[in-house]
Design a protein around this motif. Sequence first.
Motif, mmCIF file in Angstrom:
data_model
loop_
_atom_site.group_PDB
_atom_site.id
_atom_site.type_symbol
_atom_site.label_atom_id
_atom_site.label_comp_id
_atom_site.label_asym_id
_atom_site.label_seq_id
_atom_site.Cartn_x
_atom_site.Cartn_y
_atom_site.Cartn_z
ATOM 1 N N UNK A 18 28.651 33.017 29.786
ATOM 2 C CA UNK A 18 28.242 33.633 31.054
ATOM 3 C C UNK A 18 29.307 34.615 31.536
ATOM 4 N N UNK A 19 30.578 34.280 31.298
ATOM 5 C CA UNK A 19 31.646 35.221 31.646
ATOM 6 C C UNK A 19 31.534 36.494 30.807
ATOM 7 N N UNK A 20 31.141 36.348 29.543
ATOM 8 C CA UNK A 20 30.918 37.521 28.691
ATOM 9 C C UNK A 20 29.804 38.392 29.290
ATOM 10 N N UNK A 21 28.717 37.771 29.715
ATOM 11 C CA UNK A 21 27.593 38.511 30.295
ATOM 12 C C UNK A 21 28.013 39.268 31.545
ATOM 13 N N UNK A 22 28.774 38.616 32.412
ATOM 14 C CA UNK A 22 29.210 39.263 33.654
ATOM 15 C C UNK A 22 30.126 40.444 33.369
ATOM 16 N N UNK A 72 38.372 25.009 31.596
ATOM 17 C CA UNK A 72 37.467 25.889 32.337
ATOM 18 C C UNK A 72 38.094 27.268 32.497
ATOM 19 N N UNK A 73 39.349 27.307 32.898
ATOM 20 C CA UNK A 73 40.054 28.587 33.070
ATOM 21 C C UNK A 73 40.176 29.331 31.743
ATOM 22 N N UNK A 74 40.442 28.576 30.672
ATOM 23 C CA UNK A 74 40.661 29.199 29.361
ATOM 24 C C UNK A 74 39.387 29.885 28.866
ATOM 25 N N UNK A 75 38.251 29.202 28.955
ATOM 26 C CA UNK A 75 37.020 29.821 28.448
ATOM 27 C C UNK A 75 36.581 30.982 29.346
ATOM 28 N N UNK A 76 36.875 30.885 30.657
ATOM 29 C CA UNK A 76 36.544 32.008 31.529
ATOM 30 C C UNK A 76 37.359 33.241 31.149
ATOM 31 N N UNK A 78 38.647 33.954 28.232
ATOM 32 C CA UNK A 78 38.135 34.479 26.965
ATOM 33 C C UNK A 78 36.856 35.277 27.181
ATOM 34 N N UNK A 79 35.977 34.728 27.994
ATOM 35 C CA UNK A 79 34.724 35.425 28.261
ATOM 36 C C UNK A 79 34.959 36.757 28.941
ATOM 37 N N UNK A 80 35.908 36.819 29.858
ATOM 38 C CA UNK A 80 36.206 38.077 30.545
ATOM 39 C C UNK A 80 36.798 39.114 29.592
ATOM 40 N N UNK A 81 37.321 38.656 28.456
ATOM 41 C CA UNK A 81 37.809 39.591 27.431
ATOM 42 C C UNK A 81 36.715 39.938 26.420
ATOM 43 N N UNK A 82 35.502 39.433 26.665
ATOM 44 C CA UNK A 82 34.381 39.737 25.795
ATOM 45 C C UNK A 82 34.265 38.843 24.579
ATOM 46 N N UNK A 83 34.976 37.725 24.550
ATOM 47 C CA UNK A 83 34.949 36.814 23.404
ATOM 48 C C UNK A 83 33.888 35.752 23.641
ATOM 49 N N UNK A 84 32.880 35.703 22.796
ATOM 50 C CA UNK A 84 31.846 34.680 22.922
ATOM 51 C C UNK A 84 32.342 33.347 22.368
ATOM 52 N N UNK A 85 31.657 32.279 22.749
ATOM 53 C CA UNK A 85 32.066 30.934 22.365
ATOM 54 C C UNK A 85 32.007 30.732 20.857
ATOM 55 N N UNK A 86 33.074 30.176 20.326
ATOM 56 C CA UNK A 86 33.111 29.727 18.929
ATOM 57 C C UNK A 86 33.786 28.371 18.917
ATOM 58 N N UNK A 87 33.130 27.399 18.316
ATOM 59 C CA UNK A 87 33.618 26.024 18.362
ATOM 60 C C UNK A 87 34.962 25.850 17.678
ATOM 61 N N UNK A 298 38.007 25.181 46.874
ATOM 62 C CA UNK A 298 37.373 25.907 47.969
ATOM 63 C C UNK A 298 37.921 27.295 48.193
ATOM 64 N N UNK A 299 39.100 27.608 47.657
ATOM 65 C CA UNK A 299 39.703 28.919 47.881
ATOM 66 C C UNK A 299 39.226 29.966 46.893
ATOM 67 N N UNK A 300 38.584 29.533 45.796
ATOM 68 C CA UNK A 300 38.155 30.489 44.798
ATOM 69 C C UNK A 300 36.826 31.096 45.191
ATOM 70 N N UNK A 301 36.695 32.396 45.118
ATOM 71 C CA UNK A 301 35.485 33.091 45.508
ATOM 72 C C UNK A 301 34.689 33.513 44.276
ATOM 73 N N UNK A 302 33.419 33.786 44.494
ATOM 74 C CA UNK A 302 32.606 34.320 43.408
ATOM 75 C C UNK A 302 33.183 35.665 43.014
ATOM 76 N N UNK A 303 33.446 35.885 41.721
ATOM 77 C CA UNK A 303 34.081 37.131 41.307
ATOM 78 C C UNK A 303 33.215 38.335 41.625
ATOM 79 N N UNK A 304 33.812 39.348 42.197
ATOM 80 C CA UNK A 304 33.101 40.568 42.515
ATOM 81 C C UNK A 304 33.307 41.586 41.401
#
Length: 315
Positions: A18-22, A72-76, A78-87, A298-304
């Motif tokens: 989902x991070x890749x999609x965004x 959770x942070x690690x996969x996010x 990776x996704x923001x760098x365009x890397x899709x999930x690989x087991x 609670x301090x983290x916002x939806x990424x814009x």
Amino acid sequence: MNKPTPAQRKVLKALQNRAVELTAMTNEANQRTAETGERPPWSWAKDYLDHANLREALEKAACAGGVPKTWIDHVRERGERGITWRANLPLRPAEPLDLDRILGDLVADVQRLQEWTALDTAQRMVRPAPEPTVPDFVERNRHALRALRARTNGVANLLELDSELGEQLWGTPADFAAAAAKWATGLSVDRLPNLLHNAAYTGTRDYAQQAVALGAAGIVIDTADAVASAERLAVAIESLLPREERPFNEATDGVEIASAVAAAEHESPAVAIVETWTGSSLFSDNLEPDTWSYDADPDRKVPQPQFSEAEELGR
């Protein structure tokens, strides 16, 4: 914890992809702006926020279900760098889980789920056809109950809890049914609408979003081995209630109504019937609307979305 469980892998995969999609959505919007000078339409912004909110909801549910925040942070990232999930890609070493918090929060949700199931059962037996003044919050209460149940099932399944552990944490359906029947039998008809109203307006929108996100990630939310089904609980409760048309206490006009109101105002806020793993009691009559919804951060916002130009979206 060295590697994720099968259920955790499903959630981590969904989070990363989902991070890749965004990220792809933002990059495409930036490219279009650079080429045409046009800002993305409002429909794009809505689509982006829908995807971002779903990812945010899944992160909250993942934390509630024992997925380490480090992963959770690690996969996010990776996704923001365009890397899709690989087991086969390793994850960072995870921090120790706070199981007291995780299981304590789940036990509290199961307690609320049991209370609302008992309340719904009582309502159906007192008023099989609700009066015109109450159907709105009766239906709202059932929507809230469905959201709470789906999210509770999903978190229990993400934790991979079995029925034996569930019984250790919050008791058997028979234990609960006995407590619920005792509570419902002593419930005044005049108090039922107020209890239904408070339950109906307790905020469950966040839980509904988390349930949707867990289901989309492949986690079962309809049932859970550790959590008794609504049907099983309802049948167990009804089997213990008196076989009368109206098995609940009914206040009458005049002095008896005044006495019932006075008693309600001075009674204890909770009826200590069943002690659970947390040591707290079931069947509190102090259901507070809009007072709970799980938020691991609670301090983290939806990424814009970050655009290549400084002008705001839509201007």
